[in-house]
Design a protein around this motif. Structure first.
Motif, PDB file in Angstrom:
ATOM      1  N   TYR A  49       0.829  -1.198   0.000  1.00 34.96           N
ATOM      2  CA  TYR A  49       0.000   0.000   0.000  1.00 34.96           C
ATOM      3  C   TYR A  49       0.867   1.253   0.000  1.00 34.96           C
ATOM      4  O   TYR A  49       0.628   2.187  -0.759  1.00 34.96           O
ATOM      5  CB  TYR A  49      -0.929   0.008   1.224  1.00 34.96           C
ATOM      6  CG  TYR A  49      -1.621   1.331   1.425  1.00 34.96           C
ATOM      7  CD1 TYR A  49      -2.701   1.687   0.639  1.00 34.96           C
ATOM      8  CD2 TYR A  49      -1.175   2.239   2.381  1.00 34.96           C
ATOM      9  CE1 TYR A  49      -3.334   2.908   0.806  1.00 34.96           C
ATOM     10  CE2 TYR A  49      -1.788   3.456   2.556  1.00 34.96           C
ATOM     11  CZ  TYR A  49      -2.867   3.787   1.770  1.00 34.96           C
ATOM     12  OH  TYR A  49      -3.477   4.995   1.936  1.00 34.96           O
ATOM     13  N   TRP A  50       1.872   1.274   0.859  1.00 30.70           N
ATOM     14  CA  TRP A  50       2.728   2.450   1.004  1.00 30.70           C
ATOM     15  C   TRP A  50       3.518   2.725  -0.273  1.00 30.70           C
ATOM     16  O   TRP A  50       3.726   3.877  -0.642  1.00 30.70           O
ATOM     17  CB  TRP A  50       3.674   2.251   2.182  1.00 30.70           C
ATOM     18  CG  TRP A  50       4.413   3.490   2.565  1.00 30.70           C
ATOM     19  CD1 TRP A  50       5.673   3.815   2.209  1.00 30.70           C
ATOM     20  CD2 TRP A  50       3.927   4.579   3.347  1.00 30.70           C
ATOM     21  NE1 TRP A  50       6.007   5.034   2.744  1.00 30.70           N
ATOM     22  CE2 TRP A  50       4.952   5.522   3.449  1.00 30.70           C
ATOM     23  CE3 TRP A  50       2.722   4.830   3.993  1.00 30.70           C
ATOM     24  CZ2 TRP A  50       4.813   6.703   4.153  1.00 30.70           C
ATOM     25  CZ3 TRP A  50       2.592   6.000   4.693  1.00 30.70           C
ATOM     26  CH2 TRP A  50       3.623   6.923   4.771  1.00 30.70           C
ATOM     27  N   GLU A  51       3.951   1.668  -0.966  1.00 31.67           N
ATOM     28  CA  GLU A  51       4.791   1.834  -2.144  1.00 31.67           C
ATOM     29  C   GLU A  51       3.990   1.990  -3.439  1.00 31.67           C
ATOM     30  O   GLU A  51       4.452   2.659  -4.361  1.00 31.67           O
ATOM     31  CB  GLU A  51       5.738   0.642  -2.286  1.00 31.67           C
ATOM     32  CG  GLU A  51       6.760   0.546  -1.191  1.00 31.67           C
ATOM     33  CD  GLU A  51       7.784   1.662  -1.246  1.00 31.67           C
ATOM     34  OE1 GLU A  51       8.126   2.105  -2.347  1.00 31.67           O
ATOM     35  OE2 GLU A  51       8.220   2.086  -0.160  1.00 31.67           O
ATOM     36  N   LEU A  52       2.825   1.375  -3.543  1.00 35.75           N
ATOM     37  CA  LEU A  52       2.098   1.365  -4.816  1.00 35.75           C
ATOM     38  C   LEU A  52       0.840   2.228  -4.815  1.00 35.75           C
ATOM     39  O   LEU A  52       0.625   3.026  -5.729  1.00 35.75           O
ATOM     40  CB  LEU A  52       1.715  -0.070  -5.183  1.00 35.75           C
ATOM     41  CG  LEU A  52       2.862  -1.018  -5.507  1.00 35.75           C
ATOM     42  CD1 LEU A  52       2.327  -2.407  -5.772  1.00 35.75           C
ATOM     43  CD2 LEU A  52       3.641  -0.527  -6.704  1.00 35.75           C
ATOM     44  N   ILE A  53      -0.001   2.067  -3.829  1.00 32.58           N
ATOM     45  CA  ILE A  53      -1.323   2.696  -3.862  1.00 32.58           C
ATOM     46  C   ILE A  53      -1.279   4.136  -3.370  1.00 32.58           C
ATOM     47  O   ILE A  53      -1.876   5.028  -3.979  1.00 32.58           O
ATOM     48  CB  ILE A  53      -2.326   1.854  -3.052  1.00 32.58           C
ATOM     49  CG1 ILE A  53      -2.446   0.478  -3.697  1.00 32.58           C
ATOM     50  CG2 ILE A  53      -3.676   2.540  -2.970  1.00 32.58           C
ATOM     51  CD1 ILE A  53      -3.227  -0.513  -2.886  1.00 32.58           C
ATOM     52  N   ARG A  54      -0.566   4.398  -2.282  1.00 35.82           N
ATOM     53  CA  ARG A  54      -0.541   5.742  -1.712  1.00 35.82           C
ATOM     54  C   ARG A  54       0.014   6.780  -2.686  1.00 35.82           C
ATOM     55  O   ARG A  54      -0.559   7.867  -2.814  1.00 35.82           O
ATOM     56  CB  ARG A  54       0.259   5.757  -0.405  1.00 35.82           C
ATOM     57  CG  ARG A  54       0.124   7.037   0.380  1.00 35.82           C
ATOM     58  CD  ARG A  54       0.993   7.012   1.605  1.00 35.82           C
ATOM     59  NE  ARG A  54       2.398   6.869   1.278  1.00 35.82           N
ATOM     60  CZ  ARG A  54       3.234   7.887   0.996  1.00 35.82           C
ATOM     61  NH1 ARG A  54       2.774   9.105   1.008  1.00 35.82           N
ATOM     62  NH2 ARG A  54       4.486   7.664   0.713  1.00 35.82           N
ATOM     63  N   PRO A  55       1.099   6.496  -3.421  1.00 35.34           N
ATOM     64  CA  PRO A  55       1.571   7.523  -4.388  1.00 35.34           C
ATOM     65  C   PRO A  55       0.557   7.799  -5.498  1.00 35.34           C
ATOM     66  O   PRO A  55       0.506   8.914  -6.004  1.00 35.34           O
ATOM     67  CB  PRO A  55       2.847   6.910  -4.951  1.00 35.34           C
ATOM     68  CG  PRO A  55       3.322   5.970  -3.918  1.00 35.34           C
ATOM     69  CD  PRO A  55       2.085   5.432  -3.271  1.00 35.34           C
ATOM     70  N   LEU A  56      -0.237   6.817  -5.866  1.00 38.02           N
ATOM     71  CA  LEU A  56      -1.260   7.039  -6.897  1.00 38.02           C
ATOM     72  C   LEU A  56      -2.357   7.971  -6.387  1.00 38.02           C
ATOM     73  O   LEU A  56      -2.877   8.793  -7.127  1.00 38.02           O
ATOM     74  CB  LEU A  56      -1.860   5.722  -7.352  1.00 38.02           C
ATOM     75  CG  LEU A  56      -0.922   4.784  -8.120  1.00 38.02           C
ATOM     76  CD1 LEU A  56      -1.635   3.465  -8.398  1.00 38.02           C
ATOM     77  CD2 LEU A  56      -0.482   5.427  -9.410  1.00 38.02           C
ATOM     78  N   ILE A  57      -2.703   7.821  -5.116  1.00 41.98           N
ATOM     79  CA  ILE A  57      -3.775   8.629  -4.544  1.00 41.98           C
ATOM     80  C   ILE A  57      -3.301  10.052  -4.268  1.00 41.98           C
ATOM     81  O   ILE A  57      -3.996  11.022  -4.591  1.00 41.98           O
ATOM     82  CB  ILE A  57      -4.307   7.965  -3.258  1.00 41.98           C
ATOM     83  CG1 ILE A  57      -4.980   6.640  -3.602  1.00 41.98           C
ATOM     84  CG2 ILE A  57      -5.280   8.879  -2.532  1.00 41.98           C
ATOM     85  CD1 ILE A  57      -5.348   5.808  -2.391  1.00 41.98           C
ATOM     86  N   THR A  58      -2.123  10.187  -3.676  1.00 44.05           N
ATOM     87  CA  THR A  58      -1.647  11.515  -3.280  1.00 44.05           C
ATOM     88  C   THR A  58      -0.932  12.254  -4.416  1.00 44.05           C
ATOM     89  O   THR A  58      -0.699  13.449  -4.308  1.00 44.05           O
ATOM     90  CB  THR A  58      -0.679  11.407  -2.087  1.00 44.05           C
ATOM     91  OG1 THR A  58       0.431  10.593  -2.450  1.00 44.05           O
ATOM     92  CG2 THR A  58      -1.388  10.820  -0.873  1.00 44.05           C
ATOM     93  N   GLY A  59      -0.569  11.550  -5.463  1.00 44.34           N
ATOM     94  CA  GLY A  59       0.099  12.204  -6.598  1.00 44.34           C
ATOM     95  C   GLY A  59       1.571  12.479  -6.376  1.00 44.34           C
ATOM     96  O   GLY A  59       2.137  13.374  -6.985  1.00 44.34           O
ATOM     97  N   GLU A  60       2.206  11.725  -5.520  1.00 44.17           N
ATOM     98  CA  GLU A  60       3.640  11.930  -5.250  1.00 44.17           C
ATOM     99  C   GLU A  60       4.496  11.303  -6.317  1.00 44.17           C
ATOM    100  O   GLU A  60       4.279  10.315  -6.866  1.00 44.17           O
ATOM    101  CB  GLU A  60       4.017  11.325  -3.896  1.00 44.17           C
ATOM    102  CG  GLU A  60       3.407  12.084  -2.754  1.00 44.17           C
ATOM    103  CD  GLU A  60       3.784  11.469  -1.412  1.00 44.17           C
ATOM    104  OE1 GLU A  60       4.556  10.499  -1.379  1.00 44.17           O
ATOM    105  OE2 GLU A  60       3.281  11.958  -0.427  1.00 44.17           O
TER     106      GLU A  60
END
Length: 60
Positions: A49-60
């Motif tokens: 989640y931290w490596e794949l999904i969170r950057p997609l959601i937050t746009g990092e």
């Protein structure tokens, strides 16, 4: 991401071990495998989640 996949593989192996130990009637081994599967499964999902999904959601 590689760490998450390795942890997921270990969690899957722990799930296999749970059924094997129930078949052998080794409850201590089954309990230890269940706890290991929960811990490794949690950390694998959290890492992925931290490596794949969170950057997609937050746009990092």
């Amino acid at each position: 991401m590689v760490l998450g996949l390795i942890l997921l593989a270990v969690a899957i192996i722990c799930l296999i071990a749970i059924f094997r130990e129930f078949k052998r009637q080794n409850m201590f081994g089954a309990a230890f495998s269940a706890i290991s599967a929960l811990v490794f499964g949690f950390f694998s999902i959290a890492t992925l989640y931290w490596e794949l999904i969170r950057p997609l959601i937050t746009g990092e």
